[in-house]
Design an enzyme around this catalytic site. Sequence first.
Site, mmCIF file in Angstrom:
data_model
loop_
_atom_site.group_PDB
_atom_site.id
_atom_site.type_symbol
_atom_site.label_atom_id
_atom_site.label_comp_id
_atom_site.label_asym_id
_atom_site.label_seq_id
_atom_site.Cartn_x
_atom_site.Cartn_y
_atom_site.Cartn_z
ATOM 1 N N CYS A 83 0.864 -1.186 0.000
ATOM 2 C CA CYS A 83 0.000 0.000 0.000
ATOM 3 C C CYS A 83 0.895 1.229 0.000
ATOM 4 O O CYS A 83 2.084 1.159 -0.342
ATOM 5 C CB CYS A 83 -1.002 -0.027 1.151
ATOM 6 S SG CYS A 83 -0.254 0.005 2.804
ATOM 7 N N CYS A 132 -1.349 0.704 7.364
ATOM 8 C CA CYS A 132 -2.780 0.415 7.523
ATOM 9 C C CYS A 132 -3.198 -0.812 6.711
ATOM 10 O O CYS A 132 -3.394 -1.900 7.253
ATOM 11 C CB CYS A 132 -3.632 1.622 7.110
ATOM 12 S SG CYS A 132 -3.313 3.126 8.076
ATOM 13 N N ARG A 133 -3.358 -0.648 5.399
ATOM 14 C CA ARG A 133 -3.995 -1.690 4.596
ATOM 15 C C ARG A 133 -3.117 -2.915 4.361
ATOM 16 O O ARG A 133 -3.576 -4.048 4.536
ATOM 17 C CB ARG A 133 -4.451 -1.110 3.247
ATOM 18 C CG ARG A 133 -5.588 -0.112 3.395
ATOM 19 C CD ARG A 133 -5.762 0.679 2.134
ATOM 20 N NE ARG A 133 -4.604 1.516 1.854
ATOM 21 C CZ ARG A 133 -4.392 2.182 0.749
ATOM 22 N NH1 ARG A 133 -5.281 2.102 -0.230
ATOM 23 N NH2 ARG A 133 -3.328 2.937 0.595
ATOM 24 N N SER A 134 -1.869 -2.718 3.949
ATOM 25 C CA SER A 134 -1.059 -3.923 3.643
ATOM 26 C C SER A 134 -0.656 -4.694 4.904
ATOM 27 O O SER A 134 -0.589 -5.930 4.851
ATOM 28 C CB SER A 134 0.135 -3.611 2.735
ATOM 29 O OG SER A 134 1.038 -2.706 3.313
ATOM 30 N N ASP A 162 -8.261 3.971 1.257
ATOM 31 C CA ASP A 162 -7.254 4.292 2.268
ATOM 32 C C ASP A 162 -7.949 4.852 3.516
ATOM 33 O O ASP A 162 -8.582 5.896 3.450
ATOM 34 C CB ASP A 162 -6.306 5.335 1.677
ATOM 35 C CG ASP A 162 -5.121 5.609 2.567
ATOM 36 O OD1 ASP A 162 -5.155 5.192 3.750
ATOM 37 O OD2 ASP A 162 -4.176 6.236 2.090
ATOM 38 N N ASN A 212 2.298 1.501 4.293
ATOM 39 C CA ASN A 212 2.629 0.220 4.950
ATOM 40 C C ASN A 212 2.362 0.253 6.461
ATOM 41 O O ASN A 212 3.060 -0.410 7.228
ATOM 42 C CB ASN A 212 4.087 -0.190 4.664
ATOM 43 C CG ASN A 212 4.414 -1.645 4.991
ATOM 44 O OD1 ASN A 212 5.566 -1.980 5.231
ATOM 45 N ND2 ASN A 212 3.415 -2.509 5.028
HETATM 46 P P1 4NP Z 1 -1.811 2.816 4.100
HETATM 47 O O1 4NP Z 1 -2.378 4.185 4.670
HETATM 48 O O2 4NP Z 1 -1.276 3.112 2.696
HETATM 49 O O3 4NP Z 1 -2.995 1.927 4.049
HETATM 50 O O4 4NP Z 1 -0.729 2.370 5.044
HETATM 51 C C1 4NP Z 1 -1.616 5.371 4.695
HETATM 52 C C2 4NP Z 1 -0.772 5.607 5.747
HETATM 53 C C3 4NP Z 1 -0.060 6.779 5.811
HETATM 54 C C4 4NP Z 1 -0.205 7.717 4.798
HETATM 55 C C5 4NP Z 1 -1.037 7.471 3.738
HETATM 56 C C6 4NP Z 1 -1.750 6.291 3.680
HETATM 57 N N1 4NP Z 1 0.501 8.939 4.884
HETATM 58 O O5 4NP Z 1 0.288 9.786 4.004
HETATM 59 O O6 4NP Z 1 1.294 9.141 5.819
#
Ligand code: 4NP
Length: 173
Positions: free
Chosen positions: A24, A29-31, A142, A27
């Site tokens: 994702c 939340c989703r992955s 997201d 790294n």
């Molecule tokens: P993820 O979510 O891609 O599912 O881990 C996010 C976590 C952090 C950010 C964006 C998406 N960020 O912009 O910091």
Amino acid sequence: MSATGLPSPTSPDARGVRRVLFVCLGNICRSPLAQGVFEHLAQERGVRAEFTVASRGTGDWHVGRPPDPRAIAVAQRHGVRLNSTARLINPAADAADFELILGMDRRNVASLIAAGFPAERVGLYLGYLARRQPGTPSDVPDPYYGGDDDFLEAYRLIHAGAHALLEEMLREP
Ligand code: 4NP
């Protein structure tokens, strides 16, 4: 093409695959949820030891950190432990270590291909669920800027997606 301007990628044949990488943006939340849920389902099926599973991010903001506390909490409520530490993708090393590289949304998939991963081994995480359940969205939204409801929705989609993926991987090639 879709409303996002990103094409809807197809997902490669996963039958017989045993080394899978979930990717994702951050790294955290989703992955990590995909990794934790997939490992949990494989454990329940008694096949955990067959699989090499990991997750990465295309962005480096959170490298070295544990998953987001909201992701840890929603997983824990469903009996799933998350134990990843955020890492950035490394196209050469990751392509050597993993047979299948799955982006959690179309933007992740586009980033993976732009970074040099072999396109024929890159796919969309929800593609395997979509084959069984028409109407499945292309992307796991997201949840990072959302609330607890968004984490629950992401968890549910990720759980259904992991189940479909595991079933596909366990089919004979
Ligand atoms: P993820 O979510 O891609 O599912 O881990 C996010 C976590 C952090 C950010 C964006 C998406 N960020 O912009 O910091």
